[in-house]
Design a protein around this motif. Sequence first.
Motif, PDB file in Angstrom:
ATOM      1  N   ARG A 137       0.839  -1.193   0.000  1.00  0.00           N
ATOM      2  CA  ARG A 137       0.000   0.000   0.000  1.00  0.00           C
ATOM      3  C   ARG A 137       0.878   1.250   0.000  1.00  0.00           C
ATOM      4  O   ARG A 137       1.780   1.384   0.828  1.00  0.00           O
ATOM      5  N   GLY A 138       0.630   2.139  -0.943  1.00  0.00           N
ATOM      6  CA  GLY A 138       1.410   3.355  -1.065  1.00  0.00           C
ATOM      7  C   GLY A 138       0.988   4.421  -0.074  1.00  0.00           C
ATOM      8  O   GLY A 138      -0.004   4.267   0.663  1.00  0.00           O
ATOM      9  N   ALA A 139       1.731   5.524  -0.048  1.00  0.00           N
ATOM     10  CA  ALA A 139       1.429   6.621   0.871  1.00  0.00           C
ATOM     11  C   ALA A 139       0.041   7.200   0.629  1.00  0.00           C
ATOM     12  O   ALA A 139      -0.586   7.743   1.540  1.00  0.00           O
ATOM     13  N   ASP A 140      -0.440   7.068  -0.600  1.00  0.00           N
ATOM     14  CA  ASP A 140      -1.771   7.581  -0.929  1.00  0.00           C
ATOM     15  C   ASP A 140      -2.871   6.578  -0.624  1.00  0.00           C
ATOM     16  O   ASP A 140      -4.046   6.833  -0.905  1.00  0.00           O
TER      17      ASP A 140
END
Length: 215
Positions: A103-106
């Motif tokens: 899961r990315g920062a966004d």
Amino acid sequence: MVGMADHAMGDMGHDSIMSLHMQMTPLRRATQADSTRALALVAELRQAIAKYKDVSVAERDGFKMFLPNVKNQRVYHFTNSRNAVKEAFRFDPDQPTSLLYKRGADGQLMLIGAMYTMPKRAGLDKLDERVPLGIAQWHRHVNWCLPKRGEAERWMERKDGRAVFGPESPIATQAACDAVGGDFHESLFGWMIHANVFAGEDLGKIFGDEHEHKG
């Protein structure tokens, strides 16, 4: 259960419980031929699974998230059980057993690679044919004590703060499993390998994951 194993092992890191339940292929000295073959394989795999950067495409093709209710997984496994069966008979980069996401920062899921499998009866030469053992180590989950058939409620049992059953249990022998009334499996799954083909160009990072160890 494959997802359960990889999820638990990833969370545990390299502790003593992991070592009881993990078998790695032996390290080999890498050759130039190994590196050349591995780089070609990475390019092939990267092209084959690029379409799955869109999670909806993966779901449409039959990949299902393991533990969808657990929101903060280190690596999210999207597994296709039909592909797992097919992998016993052929290697098809387009049809991995599992897709691997972080899961990315966004908050969006980002595809990092895939997990491919081989039957547990496969010898080292067969594993090397798919991915050179001088570059990567395959792993398999061993010495599992499971609840007996019809006793699924026992999965939640704990003793001295540890799980009694599964990959987080300190039980790793037939005798110890018999003592708790479990069902022992010396080798429950086949061989597995993570190919993190979107982790850059370094083969060590691409084929090195939480299961890898260096002697």
